[in-house]
Design an enzyme around this catalytic site. Structure first.
Site, PDB file in Angstrom:
ATOM      1  N   TYR A   1      -7.640  14.639   0.112  1.00  0.00           N
ATOM      2  CA  TYR A   1      -6.871  15.419  -0.861  1.00  0.00           C
ATOM      3  C   TYR A   1      -7.790  15.892  -1.993  1.00  0.00           C
ATOM      4  O   TYR A   1      -9.000  15.707  -1.916  1.00  0.00           O
ATOM      5  CB  TYR A   1      -5.666  14.602  -1.345  1.00  0.00           C
ATOM      6  CG  TYR A   1      -4.723  14.299  -0.195  1.00  0.00           C
ATOM      7  CD1 TYR A   1      -4.129  15.338   0.521  1.00  0.00           C
ATOM      8  CD2 TYR A   1      -4.481  12.998   0.220  1.00  0.00           C
ATOM      9  CE1 TYR A   1      -3.296  15.082   1.611  1.00  0.00           C
ATOM     10  CE2 TYR A   1      -3.642  12.731   1.308  1.00  0.00           C
ATOM     11  CZ  TYR A   1      -3.053  13.782   1.997  1.00  0.00           C
ATOM     12  OH  TYR A   1      -2.241  13.531   3.076  1.00  0.00           O
TER      13      TYR A   1
ATOM     14  N   ARG B   1      -7.679   5.032  -5.680  1.00  0.00           N
ATOM     15  CA  ARG B   1      -7.948   4.874  -4.244  1.00  0.00           C
ATOM     16  C   ARG B   1      -8.991   5.900  -3.855  1.00  0.00           C
ATOM     17  O   ARG B   1      -8.822   7.103  -4.090  1.00  0.00           O
ATOM     18  CB  ARG B   1      -6.664   5.071  -3.440  1.00  0.00           C
ATOM     19  CG  ARG B   1      -6.918   5.130  -1.945  1.00  0.00           C
ATOM     20  CD  ARG B   1      -5.647   5.139  -1.141  1.00  0.00           C
ATOM     21  NE  ARG B   1      -5.094   3.799  -1.059  1.00  0.00           N
ATOM     22  CZ  ARG B   1      -4.577   3.254   0.046  1.00  0.00           C
ATOM     23  NH1 ARG B   1      -4.519   3.936   1.164  1.00  0.00           N
ATOM     24  NH2 ARG B   1      -4.088   2.050   0.047  1.00  0.00           N
TER      25      ARG B   1
ATOM     26  N   SER C   1       0.849  -1.185   0.000  1.00  0.00           N
ATOM     27  CA  SER C   1       0.000   0.000   0.000  1.00  0.00           C
ATOM     28  C   SER C   1       0.894   1.248   0.000  1.00  0.00           C
ATOM     29  O   SER C   1       1.973   1.232   0.586  1.00  0.00           O
ATOM     30  CB  SER C   1      -0.864  -0.044   1.269  1.00  0.00           C
ATOM     31  OG  SER C   1      -1.985   0.779   1.152  1.00  0.00           O
TER      32      SER C   1
ATOM     33  N   GLN D   1       1.620   6.175  -7.475  1.00  0.00           N
ATOM     34  CA  GLN D   1       0.401   6.841  -7.003  1.00  0.00           C
ATOM     35  C   GLN D   1       0.537   8.338  -7.301  1.00  0.00           C
ATOM     36  O   GLN D   1       1.407   9.014  -6.747  1.00  0.00           O
ATOM     37  CB  GLN D   1       0.181   6.615  -5.509  1.00  0.00           C
ATOM     38  CG  GLN D   1      -1.199   7.131  -5.085  1.00  0.00           C
ATOM     39  CD  GLN D   1      -1.471   7.021  -3.594  1.00  0.00           C
ATOM     40  OE1 GLN D   1      -0.690   7.516  -2.794  1.00  0.00           O
ATOM     41  NE2 GLN D   1      -2.581   6.394  -3.228  1.00  0.00           N
TER      42      GLN D   1
END
Ligand SMILES: Cc1cc2nc3c(=O)[nH]c(=O)nc-3n(C[C@H](O)[C@H](O)[C@H](O)COP(=O)(O)O)c2cc1C
Length: 355
Positions: A181, A229, A23, A100
């Site tokens: 975010y 995500r 992760s 990511q």
């Protein structure tokens, strides 16, 4: 035969040798957004340790997309060159690697965590963080509202970073649309109070995310998977908060626009009651998304043990298991899990005498 965490999984043109995923984990170690030796060893060890997929820490698409001055980035060619040997090493171990990509929006410009993560003002090298609305976020700071032109720039920066990720050789990209975010700031009614086409209704609040996915997909190779995500819940009873039904609905829409995997995370604005956090606590949310949308689903959150991880896959609750802190404690968890479960993970050739 029942699936296990060591069953391969093909997503578009990417075949994972197993379903154990590192992760994303911010390291706060990179001035100028440039990864280096730490990242080679950190991500490289987890590839040697047997993970099927490694997702890098959140990497900003522009300098003001960062949370701190120490976050990794992918907004210039020097950063592409810095990632390349790490990507190559991970792939040589038989693992796949996704970057990511991320923009902190109104949660930007903080001091380093060791200095308390408080706001870093422009006079000290920071910047004015901007989000959907001038709303006080979890950090108590009221961000300024982004203009439509600035939102176009954010989308363009995601596209440019996507192209750089392809150039750097990444197998996949994960869009970070969780944890308070920028995309989460837009889709949650807690933080989006706009009255234009990016605020108000559900469709308006998810618009920036959907448009970004569409634009990224246009420059991604057809065979390259796109992961997302999400905070599928806000963990808040506020009537404006994002609830699981919203997370399911958004997952289904993203699937139509070319998102291949949704990881069901949560929160980002409110402090979560520790009593509600226990092993596998977010797995039922992943299961609901998988069942109701058919999208490939990742489960995350306090999955720390081999039997526990394996049961999630074997029971079909999720397709991938993401682990963060346990993989900090033990980068060789996948090799250990294969022994505990009497399953055969591929052991790196120089280590074979030990297994
Ligand atoms: C040190 C650390 C850094 C993290 N950084 C990120 C990040 O960059 N992006 C992200 O989406 N989640 C991040 N997370 C959240 C983890 O990916 C994961 O969702 C969370 O820790 C729960 O999983 P766990 O119980 O296995 O640790 C971070 C977590 C930790 C512990």
């Amino acid at each position: 035969m029942a699936l296990s965490i060591f069953s391969p999984l093909t997503i578009r043109g990417m075949t994972l040798k197993n379903r154990l995923v590192v992760s994303p984990m911010q390291q706060y170690l990179t001035p100028d957004g440039l990864v280096g030796t730490w990242h080679m060893v950190h991500l490289g060890s987890r590839a040697v340790g047997g993970a099927g997929l490694i997702i890098t820490e959140c990497s900003a698409v522009s300098p003001e997309g960062r949370n701190t001055l120490f976050d990794t980035g992918l907004w210039n060619d020097e950063q592409v060159a810095a990632w390349q040997p790490i990507v190559q090493f991970v792939q040589e171990q038989g693992a796949k690697i996704a970057i990511q990509l991320w923009h902190a929006g109104g949660k930007g410009s903080h001091r380093h965590p060791q200095e308390g993560m408080t706001y870093l003002p422009p006079t000290e090298g920071g910047w004015l963080p901007k989000g959907p609305s001038p709303t006080a976020l979890g950090n108590g700071l009221a961000a300024e509202a982004l203009t439509l032109a600035e939102m176009e720039t954010i989308k363009a920066n995601f596209v440019a970073a996507t192209q750089r990720a392809v150039q750097a050789g990444f197998d996949s990209i994960e869009l970070h649309a969780a944890h308070g975010y920028v995309f989460h700031q837009f889709y949650s009614g807690l933080t989006n109070h706009r009255t234009d086409q990016y605020g108000g209704s559900f469709e308006n609040r998810i618009r920036l995310l959907v448009e970004t996915v569409q634009a990224m997909r246009q420059v991604m190779p057809e065979a390259m998977p796109l992961l997302a995500r999400l905070s599928v819940v806000d963990y808040s009873d506020d009537p404006r908060a994002w609830q699981l039904a919203d997370g399911v609905r958004l997952s289904a829409i993203l699937k139509v626009h070319g998102v291949d995997v949704v990881t069901a995370s949560g929160g980002g604005f409110v402090t979560v009651d520790p009593a509600t956090v226990f092993p596998s606590y977010q797995v039922p949310m992943a299961e609901k998304i998988k069942t109701e949308t058919g999208v490939i689903t990742g489960a995350v959150g306090m999955i720390n043990e081999a039997q526990q991880a394996n049961a999630i896959i074997a029971s079909g609750q999720a397709d991938l298991v993401l682990m963060a802190r346990e993989l900090l404690r033990d980068p060789y968890f996948p090799l250990r899990a294969s022994r505990e479960l009497h399953l055969t993970a591929e052991v790196p050739q120089p280590y074979k005498r030990a297994f």
